[in-house]
Enzyme design. Structure first.
Site, PDB file in Angstrom:
ATOM      1  N   HIS A  66       0.799  -1.238   0.000  1.00  0.00           N
ATOM      2  CA  HIS A  66       0.000   0.000   0.000  1.00  0.00           C
ATOM      3  C   HIS A  66       0.824   1.276   0.000  1.00  0.00           C
ATOM      4  O   HIS A  66       0.277   2.362  -0.115  1.00  0.00           O
ATOM      5  CB  HIS A  66      -0.950   0.028   1.199  1.00  0.00           C
TER       6      HIS A  66
HETATM    7  C1  UD1 Z   1      -2.088   6.165   5.166  1.00  0.00           C
HETATM    8  C2  UD1 Z   1      -0.785   6.723   5.724  1.00  0.00           C
HETATM    9  C3  UD1 Z   1       0.275   5.621   5.716  1.00  0.00           C
HETATM   10  C4  UD1 Z   1      -0.228   4.387   6.436  1.00  0.00           C
HETATM   11  C5  UD1 Z   1      -1.562   3.938   5.858  1.00  0.00           C
HETATM   12  C6  UD1 Z   1      -2.116   2.799   6.679  1.00  0.00           C
HETATM   13  C7  UD1 Z   1      -0.392   9.113   5.273  1.00  0.00           C
HETATM   14  C8  UD1 Z   1       0.361  10.085   4.455  1.00  0.00           C
HETATM   15  N1  UD1 Z   1      -0.283   7.821   4.909  1.00  0.00           N
HETATM   16  O1  UD1 Z   1      -1.835   5.798   3.812  1.00  0.00           O
HETATM   17  O2  UD1 Z   1       1.433   6.086   6.379  1.00  0.00           O
HETATM   18  O3  UD1 Z   1       0.725   3.356   6.294  1.00  0.00           O
HETATM   19  O4  UD1 Z   1      -2.485   5.032   5.922  1.00  0.00           O
HETATM   20  O5  UD1 Z   1      -3.026   2.041   5.937  1.00  0.00           O
HETATM   21  O6  UD1 Z   1      -1.029   9.490   6.216  1.00  0.00           O
HETATM   22  N2  UD1 Z   1      -9.136   5.163   0.677  1.00  0.00           N
HETATM   23  C9  UD1 Z   1     -10.402   4.606   0.582  1.00  0.00           C
HETATM   24  N3  UD1 Z   1     -11.051   4.325   1.753  1.00  0.00           N
HETATM   25  C10 UD1 Z   1     -10.530   4.583   2.981  1.00  0.00           C
HETATM   26  C11 UD1 Z   1      -9.260   5.165   3.056  1.00  0.00           C
HETATM   27  C12 UD1 Z   1      -8.574   5.448   1.889  1.00  0.00           C
HETATM   28  O7  UD1 Z   1     -10.915   4.350  -0.493  1.00  0.00           O
HETATM   29  O8  UD1 Z   1     -11.196   4.296   4.004  1.00  0.00           O
HETATM   30  C13 UD1 Z   1      -8.405   5.428  -0.584  1.00  0.00           C
HETATM   31  C14 UD1 Z   1      -8.653   6.826  -1.131  1.00  0.00           C
HETATM   32  O9  UD1 Z   1      -8.664   6.772  -2.518  1.00  0.00           O
HETATM   33  C15 UD1 Z   1      -7.416   7.569  -0.690  1.00  0.00           C
HETATM   34  C16 UD1 Z   1      -6.339   6.484  -0.720  1.00  0.00           C
HETATM   35  O10 UD1 Z   1      -7.020   5.299  -0.334  1.00  0.00           O
HETATM   36  O11 UD1 Z   1      -7.082   8.639  -1.527  1.00  0.00           O
HETATM   37  C17 UD1 Z   1      -5.200   6.749   0.219  1.00  0.00           C
HETATM   38  O12 UD1 Z   1      -5.651   6.979   1.556  1.00  0.00           O
HETATM   39  P1  UD1 Z   1      -4.793   7.884   2.565  1.00  0.00           P
HETATM   40  O13 UD1 Z   1      -5.404   7.852   3.924  1.00  0.00           O
HETATM   41  O14 UD1 Z   1      -4.527   9.211   1.978  1.00  0.00           O
HETATM   42  O15 UD1 Z   1      -3.410   7.185   2.573  1.00  0.00           O
HETATM   43  P2  UD1 Z   1      -3.025   5.666   2.790  1.00  0.00           P
HETATM   44  O16 UD1 Z   1      -2.409   5.171   1.536  1.00  0.00           O
HETATM   45  O17 UD1 Z   1      -4.166   4.922   3.365  1.00  0.00           O
HETATM   46  N1  UDP Z   2      -4.064  -4.964   8.869  1.00  0.00           N
HETATM   47  C1  UDP Z   2      -5.367  -5.430   8.997  1.00  0.00           C
HETATM   48  N2  UDP Z   2      -6.044  -5.776   7.861  1.00  0.00           N
HETATM   49  C2  UDP Z   2      -5.508  -5.700   6.615  1.00  0.00           C
HETATM   50  C3  UDP Z   2      -4.171  -5.224   6.505  1.00  0.00           C
HETATM   51  C4  UDP Z   2      -3.485  -4.859   7.638  1.00  0.00           C
HETATM   52  O1  UDP Z   2      -5.887  -5.524  10.103  1.00  0.00           O
HETATM   53  O2  UDP Z   2      -6.203  -6.028   5.637  1.00  0.00           O
HETATM   54  C5  UDP Z   2      -3.334  -4.584  10.076  1.00  0.00           C
HETATM   55  C6  UDP Z   2      -2.005  -5.259  10.260  1.00  0.00           C
HETATM   56  O3  UDP Z   2      -2.160  -6.500  10.919  1.00  0.00           O
HETATM   57  C7  UDP Z   2      -1.230  -4.248  11.078  1.00  0.00           C
HETATM   58  C8  UDP Z   2      -1.756  -2.931  10.569  1.00  0.00           C
HETATM   59  O4  UDP Z   2      -3.016  -3.202   9.964  1.00  0.00           O
HETATM   60  O5  UDP Z   2      -1.543  -4.371  12.450  1.00  0.00           O
HETATM   61  C9  UDP Z   2      -0.810  -2.356   9.559  1.00  0.00           C
HETATM   62  O6  UDP Z   2      -1.430  -1.319   8.882  1.00  0.00           O
HETATM   63  P1  UDP Z   2      -0.956  -0.832   7.441  1.00  0.00           P
HETATM   64  O7  UDP Z   2      -0.204  -1.895   6.761  1.00  0.00           O
HETATM   65  O8  UDP Z   2      -2.167  -0.291   6.787  1.00  0.00           O
HETATM   66  O9  UDP Z   2      -0.044   0.429   7.784  1.00  0.00           O
HETATM   67  P2  UDP Z   2       1.472   0.631   8.275  1.00  0.00           P
HETATM   68  O10 UDP Z   2       1.737  -0.229   9.436  1.00  0.00           O
HETATM   69  O11 UDP Z   2       2.358   0.332   7.108  1.00  0.00           O
HETATM   70  O12 UDP Z   2       1.512   2.086   8.585  1.00  0.00           O
END
Ligand code: UD1
Ligand code: UDP
Length: 363
Positions: free
Chosen positions: A206
């Site tokens: 991701h």
């Molecule tokens: C964010 C964090 C990242 C973290 C990740 C955990 C920042 C800059 N990044 O990344 O550090 O590892 O969360 O998962 O804060 N979207 C949906 N539904 C949702 C949420 C997001 O469709 O409920 C889609 C949207 O198109 C959005 C994209 O995912 O634009 C990215 O979401 P965003 O929260 O901006 O960043 P993450 O990639 O989730």
């Molecule tokens: N996780 C989850 N469901 C998923 C993917 C990840 O519950 O489908 C959990 C995972 O076990 C871990 C956390 O989400 O505890 C990690 O989140 P993510 O990978 O989104 O973000 P990061 O840790 O890289 O910021």
């Protein structure tokens, strides 16, 4: 004492669940939970509140997705209003997302003490949005809860005063211990997906640097498809990655060779992790969980903040530059079953230490 906890993204719900439980059991402490709304799909947000029994947020700011400036700016404005209203003694933020930075910045400008859980992590890659969020949050914080010795060293090196830095261990280890057994009892995911123990690879992808770069995205998914010819690959798909795969026209091909699922809840994720033969991921949290459950891990990135895992020989960082490079690294590690006693992530009582420092540190 009043503590405002600010969360917004999936990994923060998991971390806050472990700490909130302890804070709320402490006499004389009131916690107010603020959800920025950064993650909002039911399987990216609600499922964690339900499964991990996190209290309903007192405020849901409903910010949603957007460009970094737009998203962080909207959060800053909305969090400031809550802080002015609630006048907390501490603002508690987690990790390195835009919600983390917005919470820390709103608080420090109002002269409200900030405590940062997971302080001191560094990738030294300034192109990662998370790296900017971490550095700025750490420098705005009054209490920095470092998960590892390396994190402490990073903070010292940046001149953070020693008295602010507290080595407490990793709150995700607390969560893994607390919820690991519950996952065994409740999760039905292995049956649901028809998975046999240690006969599949679990993958997650991701990170922006992997999903937003079409070349990297293709390399990673071509590699996973190649690996899937030898062993089943299961991948709970982050919405960001789903969008990127659809946009690049790769989705259908990927879905035909990899077992793609919607994002799963934490208990299902724990079960998928525990029983995988190997984990391939670009997630910070998942890298550590692979180690907690002693599953070999390949990290699909240029670098990692969790360097201990590489030093211990548990994690192998493979920059996603070539299909063959990833496929070879994964196949090579399929047979590696080391036994490691050492745990650089604390004793599983990180949350209690955090609560104690918050209560005992003068404002
Ligand atoms: C964010 C964090 C990242 C973290 C990740 C955990 C920042 C800059 N990044 O990344 O550090 O590892 O969360 O998962 O804060 N979207 C949906 N539904 C949702 C949420 C997001 O469709 O409920 C889609 C949207 O198109 C959005 C994209 O995912 O634009 C990215 O979401 P965003 O929260 O901006 O960043 P993450 O990639 O989730
Ligand atoms: N996780 C989850 N469901 C998923 C993917 C990840 O519950 O489908 C959990 C995972 O076990 C871990 C956390 O989400 O505890 C990690 O989140 P993510 O990978 O989104 O973000 P990061 O840790 O890289 O910021």
């Amino acid at each position: 004492m009043k503590i405002i906890t600010i969360v917004g993204a999936r990994p923060q719900f998991i971390k806050a669940a472990a700490v909130s439980r302890v804070i709320r059991a402490t006499e004389g402490v009131k916690e107010i939970l603020v959800h920025t709304g950064q993650h909002y799909d039911a399987n990216m947000s609600d499922v964690f509140f339900e499964e991990l029994e996190i209290p309903r947020p007192d405020y849901n700011l409903g910010i949603g997705s957007g460009m970094h400036g737009e998203q962080t700016g909207k959060m800053l404005e909305a969090i400031e209003k809550v802080l002015l209203e609630e006048k907390p003694d501490w603002v508690l933020v987690y990790g390195d997302t835009n919600s983390t930075l917005a919470g820390a910045l709103a608080a420090v400008k109002l002269h409200i003490p900030v405590a940062h859980v997971e302080a001191g992590l560094r990738s030294f890659n300034r192109r990662m949005p998370e790296e900017i969020n971490r550095v700025l949050t750490d420098h705005a914080s009054d209490l920095l809860f470092a998960p590892t010795k390396t994190a402490v060293m990073n903070l010292r090196y940046e001149g953070i005063p020693e008295e602010r830095i507290k080595l407490v261990g990793d709150v995700m280890y607390d969560a893994a211990l607390f919820y690991g057994k519950k996952a065994e009892r409740q999760s039905k995911i292995l049956n649901k997906l028809g998975l046999k123990l240690k006969e599949y690879i679990l993958a997650t992808v991701h990170r922006a640097e992997n999903t937003d770069d079409p070349v990297r995205l293709r390399v990673i998914f071509d590699a996973l498809c190649e690996i899937a010819r030898e062993i089943k690959v299961v991948l709970p798909l982050h919405p960001r990655t789903r969008e990127a795969l659809i946009k690049s026209g790769m989705y259908d091909k990927v879905a035909s060779c990899i077992c793609l699922t919607e994002p799963v809840g934490y208990l299902d994720m724990v079960m998928l992790e525990k029983n995988a033969r190997l984990i391939a991921t670009d997630s910070g949290g998942v890298q550590k969980e692979a180690f907690f459950y002693r599953v070999p891990c390949v990290t699909l990135r240029e670098e990692t903040e969790w360097v201990e895992l590489v030093e211990l020989g548990w994690n192998c960082v493979v920059p996603p530059l070539s299909v063959g490079g990833i496929a070879d690294a994964v196949m090579l590690r399929l047979g590696s079953f080391k036994s490691i006693e050492e745990n650089p992530y604390g004793d599983g009582h990180c949350a209690a230490k955090i609560a104690s420092y918050l209560i005992n540190t003068g404002k």
